[in-house]
Design a protein around this motif. Structure first.
Motif, short mmCIF file in Angstrom:
data_model
loop_
_atom_site.label_atom_id
_atom_site.label_comp_id
_atom_site.label_asym_id
_atom_site.label_seq_id
_atom_site.Cartn_x
_atom_site.Cartn_y
_atom_site.Cartn_z
N UNK A 1 -18.53 16.62 36.81
CA UNK A 1 -18.95 15.81 35.66
C UNK A 1 -19.46 16.70 34.52
N UNK A 2 -20.15 17.78 34.87
CA UNK A 2 -20.63 18.71 33.85
C UNK A 2 -19.46 19.37 33.14
N UNK A 3 -18.42 19.72 33.89
CA UNK A 3 -17.23 20.32 33.28
C UNK A 3 -16.53 19.33 32.36
N UNK A 4 -16.48 18.07 32.76
CA UNK A 4 -15.86 17.04 31.92
C UNK A 4 -16.63 16.87 30.61
N UNK B 1 -19.88 -0.70 1.63
CA UNK B 1 -20.38 -0.46 2.98
C UNK B 1 -19.46 0.55 3.66
N UNK B 2 -20.05 1.45 4.45
CA UNK B 2 -19.25 2.41 5.20
C UNK B 2 -19.44 2.20 6.70
N UNK B 3 -18.37 2.45 7.44
CA UNK B 3 -18.40 2.39 8.90
C UNK B 3 -17.76 3.67 9.41
N UNK B 4 -18.38 4.30 10.40
CA UNK B 4 -17.77 5.48 11.02
C UNK B 4 -17.77 5.33 12.53
N UNK B 5 -16.61 5.59 13.12
CA UNK B 5 -16.47 5.69 14.57
C UNK B 5 -16.55 7.17 14.91
N UNK B 6 -17.35 7.52 15.91
CA UNK B 6 -17.54 8.94 16.19
C UNK B 6 -17.79 9.15 17.68
N UNK B 7 -17.31 10.28 18.21
CA UNK B 7 -17.54 10.60 19.60
C UNK B 7 -19.00 10.96 19.84
N UNK B 8 -19.63 10.28 20.78
CA UNK B 8 -21.04 10.52 21.06
C UNK B 8 -21.21 11.73 21.97
N UNK B 9 -22.42 12.26 21.98
CA UNK B 9 -22.73 13.38 22.88
C UNK B 9 -22.45 12.94 24.31
N UNK B 10 -21.58 13.66 25.03
CA UNK B 10 -21.18 13.20 26.36
C UNK B 10 -22.30 13.35 27.39
N UNK B 11 -22.41 12.35 28.24
CA UNK B 11 -23.32 12.43 29.37
C UNK B 11 -22.55 12.76 30.63
N UNK B 12 -23.25 12.94 31.73
CA UNK B 12 -22.59 13.30 32.97
C UNK B 12 -21.79 12.15 33.57
N UNK B 13 -22.03 10.94 33.10
CA UNK B 13 -21.23 9.80 33.58
C UNK B 13 -20.42 9.17 32.45
N UNK B 14 -20.50 9.74 31.24
CA UNK B 14 -19.79 9.10 30.12
C UNK B 14 -19.33 10.14 29.10
N UNK B 15 -18.28 10.90 29.42
CA UNK B 15 -17.78 11.88 28.46
C UNK B 15 -16.91 11.27 27.37
N UNK B 16 -16.67 9.95 27.45
CA UNK B 16 -15.75 9.30 26.52
C UNK B 16 -16.40 8.14 25.77
N UNK C 1 -24.01 0.89 38.78
CA UNK C 1 -24.27 1.94 37.80
C UNK C 1 -23.53 3.22 38.16
N UNK C 2 -23.18 3.95 37.10
CA UNK C 2 -22.59 5.27 37.31
C UNK C 2 -23.66 6.36 37.30
N UNK C 3 -24.92 5.96 37.15
CA UNK C 3 -26.02 6.93 37.14
C UNK C 3 -26.14 7.61 38.51
N UNK C 4 -26.75 8.78 38.53
CA UNK C 4 -26.86 9.54 39.77
C UNK C 4 -28.06 9.04 40.57
#
Length: 271
Positions: A47-50, A175-190, A23-26
């Motif tokens: 990670x917070x800066x990222x 039907x609609x589909x949207x790809x969207x950037x999720x709220x970044x976490x400290x281990x997953x900014x992408x 896991x990448x969790x702290x």
């Protein structure tokens, strides 16, 4: 006589350390007295800066449009109704609707598609830059080979999930589909999220959607994300609904629409 103690120094292995491989969790961060060790404190700040950078990174919309058009995929560049990034963060409601200019652009397009596919920066343009080009190409290829009509891909700056409802309504898509950037976490900014909605209409609420979350390297792979989306679209059309009434019962290795794996995922890496 020296005041220095002669007692041996005992270093204990952290019993949680082995779990860091999974896991990448702290976890197992240790301590230095009553504080975090310096290395862990610096890693947290990095990670917070990222995560902050992911939120504020500009959406390279024109670059993505050029990439998709180079792959033979029609697309259109749009924007939500917010006036800038700061307003986007403080007025989520404005990110759910298109600007008047973008509405006019869509009204000038053909109407009546099976699927409309949108891409929005959301809260992490980085997630879109890293994941969307290959994901969109695979999705369009899969949908077309399955016999569906697909609207030009809509690239929306400062988008919220619900903006796809208005897009689908204007284009009269089933039907609609949207790809969207999720709220970044400290281990997953992408991390990229994928939302689908049957019979999209302005004002649709979230229980009518299905979500595929954490699509990224280190999360749900692009290949598995495309396969999962294909399954949910397949079921949505079969049942005529999406959201809480559409359950994910996809069997391992399922290939949507009876297509081959290469037809669905092409040359995308599996990891």
């Amino acid at each position: 006589m020296s005041d220095r103690t002669t007692a041996p120094v005992t270093v204990c292995a952290d019993p949680w350390a082995e779990l860091k491989r999974f896991t990448a969790a702290r976890i197992a961060v240790g301590r230095s007295g009553s504080s975090l060790p310096l290395a862990e404190s610096l890693a947290f700040r990095l990670d917070h800066a990222r995560a902050r950078d992911a939120v504020h990174t500009p959406f390279r919309r024109a670059e993505l449009a050029e990439s998709l058009r180079g792959a033979g995929i029609a697309c259109v560049e749009l924007e939500s109704g917010v006036g800038g990034r700061e307003e986007y963060l403080t007025r989520p409601d404005k990110g759910r609707r298109l600007s008047e200019k973008s509405v006019a652009v869509l009204q000038g397009l053909d109407k009546g598609f099976d699927i409309c596919l949108a891409v929005g920066d959301g809260l992490s343009a980085r997630a879109i830059h890293e994941n969307a080009p290959d994901f969109v190409s695979a999705c369009v290829r899969m949908f077309v080979q399955a016999g569906f009509s697909v609207a030009p891909v809509c690239l929306v700056e400062n988008a919220r999930v619900a903006v796809a409802d208005e897009i689908g309504e204007i284009l009269r898509a089933r039907l609609s589909v949207i790809l969207i950037g999720e709220r970044p976490g400290l281990s997953s900014p992408n991390s990229m999220g994928v939302y689908l909605t049957m019979s999209p209409r302005t004002g649709t609420t979230d229980e009518a959607r299905n979500c595929i979350s954490n699509v990224r390297d280190g999360g749900l792979s692009l290949v598995e994300g495309v396969r999962k989306l294909g399954y949910l679209v397949e079921e949505a059309f079969r049942l005529g609904l999406s959201g809480v009434g559409l359950k994910d019962r996809m069997a391992a290795g399922h290939l949507p629409f009876g297509l081959s794996e290469s037809a669905i995922t092409g040359g995308m890496p599996k990891s």
